[in-house]
Enzyme design. Structure first.
Site, mmCIF file in Angstrom:
data_model
loop_
_atom_site.group_PDB
_atom_site.id
_atom_site.type_symbol
_atom_site.label_atom_id
_atom_site.label_comp_id
_atom_site.label_asym_id
_atom_site.label_seq_id
_atom_site.Cartn_x
_atom_site.Cartn_y
_atom_site.Cartn_z
ATOM 1 N N CYS A 279 0.733 3.255 3.264
ATOM 2 C CA CYS A 279 1.398 2.527 4.353
ATOM 3 C C CYS A 279 2.912 2.689 4.218
ATOM 4 O O CYS A 279 3.611 2.876 5.222
ATOM 5 C CB CYS A 279 1.010 1.053 4.346
ATOM 6 S SG CYS A 279 -0.600 0.691 5.103
ATOM 7 N N HIS B 55 -7.589 8.751 3.521
ATOM 8 C CA HIS B 55 -6.866 10.025 3.595
ATOM 9 C C HIS B 55 -7.841 11.165 3.468
ATOM 10 O O HIS B 55 -8.860 11.063 2.781
ATOM 11 C CB HIS B 55 -5.778 10.117 2.521
ATOM 12 C CG HIS B 55 -6.247 9.808 1.127
ATOM 13 N ND1 HIS B 55 -6.480 8.536 0.685
ATOM 14 C CD2 HIS B 55 -6.543 10.622 0.094
ATOM 15 C CE1 HIS B 55 -6.879 8.567 -0.579
ATOM 16 N NE2 HIS B 55 -6.950 9.827 -0.952
ATOM 17 N N CYS C 187 0.851 -1.187 0.000
ATOM 18 C CA CYS C 187 0.000 0.000 0.000
ATOM 19 C C CYS C 187 0.895 1.249 0.000
ATOM 20 O O CYS C 187 1.765 1.397 0.859
ATOM 21 C CB CYS C 187 -0.907 -0.019 1.230
ATOM 22 S SG CYS C 187 -1.767 1.543 1.502
ATOM 23 N N ASP D 70 0.477 16.958 -0.908
ATOM 24 C CA ASP D 70 0.090 16.153 -2.070
ATOM 25 C C ASP D 70 1.089 16.393 -3.205
ATOM 26 O O ASP D 70 1.503 17.519 -3.465
ATOM 27 C CB ASP D 70 -1.330 16.523 -2.515
ATOM 28 C CG ASP D 70 -1.941 15.476 -3.422
ATOM 29 O OD1 ASP D 70 -2.889 14.800 -2.997
ATOM 30 O OD2 ASP D 70 -1.467 15.336 -4.578
HETATM 31 P P1 AMP Z 1 -7.412 10.139 -4.036
HETATM 32 O O1 AMP Z 1 -7.375 10.264 -5.544
HETATM 33 O O2 AMP Z 1 -8.550 10.877 -3.388
HETATM 34 O O3 AMP Z 1 -7.319 8.695 -3.620
HETATM 35 O O4 AMP Z 1 -6.119 10.898 -3.509
HETATM 36 C C1 AMP Z 1 -4.853 10.365 -3.635
HETATM 37 C C2 AMP Z 1 -3.918 11.540 -3.653
HETATM 38 O O5 AMP Z 1 -2.621 11.069 -3.376
HETATM 39 C C3 AMP Z 1 -3.850 12.280 -4.989
HETATM 40 O O6 AMP Z 1 -4.220 13.652 -4.790
HETATM 41 C C4 AMP Z 1 -2.392 12.134 -5.410
HETATM 42 O O7 AMP Z 1 -1.884 13.288 -6.049
HETATM 43 C C5 AMP Z 1 -1.706 11.878 -4.096
HETATM 44 N N1 AMP Z 1 -0.463 11.136 -4.162
HETATM 45 C C6 AMP Z 1 -0.204 9.997 -4.861
HETATM 46 N N2 AMP Z 1 1.055 9.582 -4.643
HETATM 47 C C7 AMP Z 1 1.607 10.473 -3.776
HETATM 48 C C8 AMP Z 1 2.897 10.604 -3.164
HETATM 49 N N3 AMP Z 1 3.884 9.716 -3.393
HETATM 50 N N4 AMP Z 1 3.116 11.666 -2.337
HETATM 51 C C9 AMP Z 1 2.135 12.551 -2.109
HETATM 52 N N5 AMP Z 1 0.889 12.477 -2.634
HETATM 53 C C10 AMP Z 1 0.638 11.463 -3.466
HETATM 54 ZN ZN ZN Z 2 -2.275 1.381 3.667
#
Ligand code: AMP
Ligand code: ZN
Length: 111
Positions: free
Chosen positions: A6, A97, A3, A29
């Protein structure tokens, strides 16, 4: 397959941290949708808002305390908290999140 959040919570994948304690991590983000956009996650794996129950509600409440504390410390008074639950709602990472978005006008209803 592991994950992503995680791994971020464990420090195995780096993140730009805003706040951390033993239960919760907040980090910016990677693809910000507003001038301020960070995520607050429980360090324990919870799939989404749909998996909140009596056994984990305390950590969810703690996430909201962290949202309040961090926004106050950043001097943010106006912000939006979003949690996408499930694919149709836009969830791409299946680890609970809360998006915290601020610094621009927001529309309602959301798209
Ligand atoms: P969701 O689409 O609501 O599941 O949100 C997931 C969020 O995680 C998105 O806004 C992505 O831009 C963000 N995201 C994905 N990978 C990373 C990462 N490695 N570091 C920070 N944010 C991330
Ligand atoms: Zn997780």
């Amino acid at each position: 397959m592991g994950c992503l959040f995680c791994s971020i919570a464990a420090g195995d994948i780096p993140s730009n941290k805003v706040y951390e304690d033993e239960k919760v991590l907040a980090f910016y983000d990677i693809a910000p949708q507003a001038p301020v956009h960070f995520l607050v996650i429980p360090k324990t794996h919870i799939q989404s808002c749909g998996a909140i129950d009596e056994s984990n509600a305390d950590i969810v409440a703690h996430c909201f305390q962290v949202i309040s504390k961090v926004t106050r410390e950043l001097g943010i008074s106006d912000f939006r908290v979003v949690s996408n639950c499930g694919q149709q709602a836009g969830q791409t990472v299946p680890h609970l999140h809360f998006h915290v978005l601020s610094g621009r006008d927001m529309t309602w209803p959301p798209g």
